[in-house]
Design a protein around this motif. Sequence first.
Motif, PDB file in Angstrom:
ATOM      1  N   LEU A 167       0.931  -1.159   0.020  1.00  0.00           N
ATOM      2  CA  LEU A 167      -0.170   0.037  -0.138  1.00  0.00           C
ATOM      3  C   LEU A 167       0.765   1.429   0.094  1.00  0.00           C
ATOM      4  CD1 LEU A 167      -2.811  -1.043   2.507  1.00  0.00           C
ATOM      5  CD2 LEU A 167      -2.845  -1.281  -0.041  1.00  0.00           C
ATOM      6  N   ASP A 168       1.899   1.314   0.897  1.00  0.00           N
ATOM      7  CA  ASP A 168       2.869   2.537   0.752  1.00  0.00           C
ATOM      8  C   ASP A 168       3.489   2.511  -0.640  1.00  0.00           C
ATOM      9  OD1 ASP A 168       2.225   3.016   3.356  1.00  0.00           O
ATOM     10  OD2 ASP A 168       4.169   1.852   4.263  1.00  0.00           O
ATOM     11  N   ASP A 169       3.905   1.529  -1.088  1.00  0.00           N
ATOM     12  CA  ASP A 169       4.562   1.771  -2.545  1.00  0.00           C
ATOM     13  C   ASP A 169       3.515   2.319  -3.455  1.00  0.00           C
ATOM     14  OD1 ASP A 169       7.144   0.836  -1.484  1.00  0.00           O
ATOM     15  OD2 ASP A 169       7.123  -0.839  -2.895  1.00  0.00           O
ATOM     16  N   GLN A 170       2.082   1.913  -3.527  1.00  0.00           N
ATOM     17  CA  GLN A 170       1.100   2.393  -4.499  1.00  0.00           C
ATOM     18  C   GLN A 170       0.951   3.794  -4.107  1.00  0.00           C
ATOM     19  OE1 GLN A 170      -2.208  -0.393  -3.754  1.00  0.00           O
ATOM     20  NE2 GLN A 170      -1.609  -1.161  -5.985  1.00  0.00           N
ATOM     21  N   ARG A 171       0.864   4.094  -3.020  1.00  0.00           N
ATOM     22  CA  ARG A 171       0.732   5.763  -2.795  1.00  0.00           C
ATOM     23  C   ARG A 171       2.058   6.493  -3.129  1.00  0.00           C
ATOM     24  NH1 ARG A 171      -1.584   7.203   3.119  1.00  0.00           N
ATOM     25  NH2 ARG A 171      -0.190   5.711   4.030  1.00  0.00           N
ATOM     26  N   TRP A 172       3.111   5.911  -2.949  1.00  0.00           N
ATOM     27  CA  TRP A 172       4.255   6.555  -3.382  1.00  0.00           C
ATOM     28  C   TRP A 172       4.125   6.932  -4.971  1.00  0.00           C
ATOM     29  CZ3 TRP A 172       9.671   3.810  -4.227  1.00  0.00           C
ATOM     30  CH2 TRP A 172      10.432   4.701  -4.688  1.00  0.00           C
TER      31      TRP A 172
ATOM     32  N   VAL B 150     -12.092   3.024   0.361  1.00  0.00           N
ATOM     33  CA  VAL B 150     -11.721   2.823   1.607  1.00  0.00           C
ATOM     34  C   VAL B 150     -10.790   3.891   1.866  1.00  0.00           C
ATOM     35  CG1 VAL B 150     -10.401   1.012   3.211  1.00  0.00           C
ATOM     36  CG2 VAL B 150     -11.759   0.257   1.545  1.00  0.00           C
ATOM     37  N   PRO B 151     -10.864   4.807   3.207  1.00  0.00           N
ATOM     38  CA  PRO B 151      -9.796   5.663   3.330  1.00  0.00           C
ATOM     39  C   PRO B 151      -8.560   5.088   3.708  1.00  0.00           C
ATOM     40  CG  PRO B 151     -11.452   5.282   5.326  1.00  0.00           C
ATOM     41  CD  PRO B 151     -12.101   4.427   4.010  1.00  0.00           C
ATOM     42  N   ALA B 152      -7.391   5.545   3.067  1.00  0.00           N
ATOM     43  CA  ALA B 152      -6.007   5.097   3.086  1.00  0.00           C
ATOM     44  C   ALA B 152      -5.660   5.012   4.721  1.00  0.00           C
ATOM     45  CB  ALA B 152      -5.091   6.183   2.483  1.00  0.00           C
ATOM     46  N   ARG B 153      -6.170   5.897   5.531  1.00  0.00           N
ATOM     47  CA  ARG B 153      -5.796   5.928   6.993  1.00  0.00           C
ATOM     48  C   ARG B 153      -6.163   4.327   7.654  1.00  0.00           C
ATOM     49  NH1 ARG B 153     -10.201   9.406   6.475  1.00  0.00           N
ATOM     50  NH2 ARG B 153     -11.957   8.721   7.609  1.00  0.00           N
ATOM     51  N   SER B 154      -7.135   3.968   7.039  1.00  0.00           N
ATOM     52  CA  SER B 154      -7.729   2.517   7.631  1.00  0.00           C
ATOM     53  C   SER B 154      -7.556   1.494   6.666  1.00  0.00           C
ATOM     54  CB  SER B 154      -9.209   2.730   7.853  1.00  0.00           C
ATOM     55  OG  SER B 154      -9.343   3.884   8.694  1.00  0.00           O
ATOM     56  N   ALA B 155      -6.718   1.683   5.590  1.00  0.00           N
ATOM     57  CA  ALA B 155      -6.894   0.639   4.426  1.00  0.00           C
ATOM     58  C   ALA B 155      -6.272  -0.742   4.959  1.00  0.00           C
ATOM     59  CB  ALA B 155      -6.209   1.188   3.259  1.00  0.00           C
ATOM     60  N   ALA B 156      -5.207  -0.658   5.458  1.00  0.00           N
ATOM     61  CA  ALA B 156      -4.225  -1.941   5.833  1.00  0.00           C
ATOM     62  C   ALA B 156      -5.012  -2.624   6.805  1.00  0.00           C
ATOM     63  CB  ALA B 156      -2.887  -1.621   6.306  1.00  0.00           C
ATOM     64  N   ALA B 157      -5.514  -2.127   7.885  1.00  0.00           N
ATOM     65  CA  ALA B 157      -6.176  -3.066   8.895  1.00  0.00           C
ATOM     66  C   ALA B 157      -7.612  -3.633   8.172  1.00  0.00           C
ATOM     67  CB  ALA B 157      -6.590  -1.922  10.079  1.00  0.00           C
ATOM     68  N   PHE B 158      -8.310  -2.644   7.488  1.00  0.00           N
ATOM     69  CA  PHE B 158      -9.629  -2.996   6.962  1.00  0.00           C
ATOM     70  C   PHE B 158      -9.351  -4.302   6.055  1.00  0.00           C
ATOM     71  CE2 PHE B 158     -13.060  -2.694   3.510  1.00  0.00           C
ATOM     72  CZ  PHE B 158     -14.426  -2.850   4.439  1.00  0.00           C
ATOM     73  N   VAL B 159      -8.446  -4.154   4.981  1.00  0.00           N
ATOM     74  CA  VAL B 159      -8.122  -5.016   3.955  1.00  0.00           C
ATOM     75  C   VAL B 159      -7.885  -6.362   4.699  1.00  0.00           C
ATOM     76  CG1 VAL B 159      -6.761  -5.762   2.141  1.00  0.00           C
ATOM     77  CG2 VAL B 159      -7.714  -3.453   2.205  1.00  0.00           C
ATOM     78  N   GLU B 160      -7.090  -6.379   5.885  1.00  0.00           N
ATOM     79  CA  GLU B 160      -6.594  -7.508   6.456  1.00  0.00           C
ATOM     80  C   GLU B 160      -7.854  -8.103   7.112  1.00  0.00           C
ATOM     81  OE1 GLU B 160      -3.677  -5.950   9.036  1.00  0.00           O
ATOM     82  OE2 GLU B 160      -1.901  -6.597   7.853  1.00  0.00           O
ATOM     83  N   GLU B 161      -8.511  -7.541   7.596  1.00  0.00           N
ATOM     84  CA  GLU B 161      -9.731  -7.810   8.371  1.00  0.00           C
ATOM     85  C   GLU B 161     -10.800  -8.663   7.246  1.00  0.00           C
ATOM     86  OE1 GLU B 161     -13.883  -6.255  10.650  1.00  0.00           O
ATOM     87  OE2 GLU B 161     -12.108  -5.004  10.457  1.00  0.00           O
ATOM     88  N   VAL B 162     -11.036  -7.900   6.191  1.00  0.00           N
ATOM     89  CA  VAL B 162     -11.802  -8.587   5.083  1.00  0.00           C
ATOM     90  C   VAL B 162     -11.233 -10.015   4.571  1.00  0.00           C
ATOM     91  CG1 VAL B 162     -12.923  -8.321   2.966  1.00  0.00           C
ATOM     92  CG2 VAL B 162     -13.053  -6.441   4.589  1.00  0.00           C
TER      93      VAL B 162
ATOM     94  N   LEU C 127      -7.095  -3.781  -5.542  1.00  0.00           N
ATOM     95  CA  LEU C 127      -6.747  -2.871  -4.373  1.00  0.00           C
ATOM     96  C   LEU C 127      -5.746  -1.854  -4.965  1.00  0.00           C
ATOM     97  CD1 LEU C 127      -6.771  -2.157  -1.449  1.00  0.00           C
ATOM     98  CD2 LEU C 127      -5.018  -3.968  -1.048  1.00  0.00           C
ATOM     99  N   TYR C 128      -6.243  -0.469  -5.262  1.00  0.00           N
ATOM    100  CA  TYR C 128      -5.480   0.521  -5.702  1.00  0.00           C
ATOM    101  C   TYR C 128      -5.784   1.738  -5.230  1.00  0.00           C
ATOM    102  CZ  TYR C 128      -8.545   1.098  -9.876  1.00  0.00           C
ATOM    103  OH  TYR C 128      -9.573   1.150 -10.762  1.00  0.00           O
ATOM    104  N   PRO C 129      -4.946   2.754  -5.339  1.00  0.00           N
ATOM    105  CA  PRO C 129      -5.412   4.003  -4.691  1.00  0.00           C
ATOM    106  C   PRO C 129      -5.642   5.119  -5.944  1.00  0.00           C
ATOM    107  CG  PRO C 129      -2.958   3.881  -4.799  1.00  0.00           C
ATOM    108  CD  PRO C 129      -3.509   2.540  -5.325  1.00  0.00           C
ATOM    109  N   PHE C 130      -6.047   6.106  -5.360  1.00  0.00           N
ATOM    110  CA  PHE C 130      -6.288   7.265  -6.067  1.00  0.00           C
ATOM    111  C   PHE C 130      -6.485   8.571  -5.376  1.00  0.00           C
ATOM    112  CE2 PHE C 130     -10.599   5.749  -5.621  1.00  0.00           C
ATOM    113  CZ  PHE C 130     -11.280   6.628  -5.504  1.00  0.00           C
ATOM    114  N   ARG C 131      -6.282   9.793  -5.779  1.00  0.00           N
ATOM    115  CA  ARG C 131      -6.290  11.014  -5.122  1.00  0.00           C
ATOM    116  C   ARG C 131      -7.698  11.462  -5.040  1.00  0.00           C
ATOM    117  NH1 ARG C 131      -3.364  14.811  -6.941  1.00  0.00           N
ATOM    118  NH2 ARG C 131      -3.135  13.850  -9.185  1.00  0.00           N
ATOM    119  N   SER C 132      -8.357  11.854  -3.878  1.00  0.00           N
ATOM    120  CA  SER C 132      -9.682  12.471  -3.995  1.00  0.00           C
ATOM    121  C   SER C 132      -9.824  13.720  -4.351  1.00  0.00           C
ATOM    122  CB  SER C 132     -10.099  12.151  -2.570  1.00  0.00           C
ATOM    123  OG  SER C 132      -9.266  12.893  -1.587  1.00  0.00           O
ATOM    124  N   ALA C 133      -8.503  14.639  -4.545  1.00  0.00           N
ATOM    125  CA  ALA C 133      -8.641  15.959  -4.906  1.00  0.00           C
ATOM    126  C   ALA C 133      -8.926  15.921  -6.486  1.00  0.00           C
ATOM    127  CB  ALA C 133      -7.045  16.464  -4.717  1.00  0.00           C
ATOM    128  N   ALA C 134      -8.585  14.930  -7.010  1.00  0.00           N
ATOM    129  CA  ALA C 134      -8.729  14.674  -8.522  1.00  0.00           C
ATOM    130  C   ALA C 134     -10.386  14.777  -8.960  1.00  0.00           C
ATOM    131  CB  ALA C 134      -8.268  13.724  -9.285  1.00  0.00           C
TER     132      ALA C 134
END
Length: 482
Positions: free
Chosen positions: A255-260, A351-363, A379-386
């Motif tokens: 997740l960190d690498d994707q956000r980077w 899913v908000p990035a702040r909770s993504a790891a814990a939520f994904v692991e739980e599911v 499972l991949y990120p995007f920027r809400s500002a867009a």
Amino acid sequence: MTGRALSRRTLLQGALVAMAFNPASRSWAATLEPGSLPLPPLEGALLMDAASLTAAAEDFGHIVHRTPCAVLVPGSVGDIVAMVRFARRQGLHIAAARGLGESHSTYGQSQVPAGIVIDMSALSTIHEIGESSAWVDAGVRWRQLLEATLPSGRSPPTLTDYIELSIGGTLSVGGIGGQAFRWGLQVDNVLELDVVTGEGELVRCSPSCERHLFDAVRSGLGQFGIIVRARVRLVEVPPRARTYTALYGDLHRFLDDQRWLIEDGRFDYVEGAVVSSAGGWAFQLEAVKYFTPGAEPRDDRLLAGLGFQPGTLQVTDSSYFDFANRLAPLVAMLQQLGIWEFPHPWMDMFVPARSAAAFVEEVLSQTTEADTGQGPILLYPFRSAALTAPFLRVPTDPHVFLFSLLRTAIPPTPENVAALVQKNRAIFERLTAIGGKLYPVDAVPLSHADWRRHLHPYWERFEYAKRRFDPARILTPGQGIF
């Protein structure tokens, strides 16, 4: 005879065409009978035969089956205007679908029990292609548009992974893909729309003209108007695509690498998936760089600093079109095997990035490969500002992850489907608790209260738009929002 007229005549062969409506019995007739009302003149036809109605009672989910009373095959935008006005006068519900039984919703969202379904695939003309935009009918598929624009080196900025979806259909929901981190969703890349409102008015809207309607219908779930034409943004694209895939064992690093990567901007496309691995789960990065022959990407620079597992990297080159259309061979195989017609109790989540790891692991801890039917998990990120469409609801976080359980029900029994839908509902409750949102094409039963929470803090604005543009509430009842 034009190709459109010929295809329409072929489609209507053997179909039972309605000519009148009886308000007392709420039924259609092939002839004008005493007490019935004639239909407005149509260039297309209103069908009422069993085959047409059965097809319109399906969608990609194959879970919910609601039979309409008629199917409109429009010969023009004017037909849609006329039938929306007729439906409003008679108190009939009406909704648009891409094609009979082919809507990519999974829980009856575009179905209309005892109402009228519009087969939008009958309107599929590309009217104009310019340097920076294309003016197209809502029934045009993204693949068709791409085939028309690529000879001049242009493409819509964001494409869904499956490009056989209709332009009008995805603009009514959102339209997400691996380019969204840079360009936003497909609704963020439409410049102008022709819309038939719930009052039967044909309105052209854009950021500078009828802005309230423009903002309402983009990701408006068909509640305020029927998108009949769209001006879609085009951008220049190189002719080749280099795809890099690699595996991660650690979710947090993945997740960190994707956000980077989406902030770094070195790739043109960033997606990812959860894949089965040794009885558990691993995480696959998929990143793509577009290029022109003679100016090949520098692999070492693009991959520098990434923490994927050594020995798992794969690199492939293809044309831009073949990359965009990469799911076509898989879909053809699934269709040949009959699995494409199985129920699809999908679950797409923001899913908000702040909770993504814990939520994904739980599911994932509660999900087996059998639960997915070997369907993919994205499972991949995007920027809400867009994002620019108000009614596309996402978490309040700078980075948002799309987390999609694209299930196929195997075996395709009612019991298995019901169990998977129940699991979806339980996941939805947990998603809501962490501030997540649904991408609303899912097989998740939602109440009116659920919709109010989903649209918060825009519920009052959503409700106002309904009163303004569809005061009789005849449009798109399948979601159960109102």
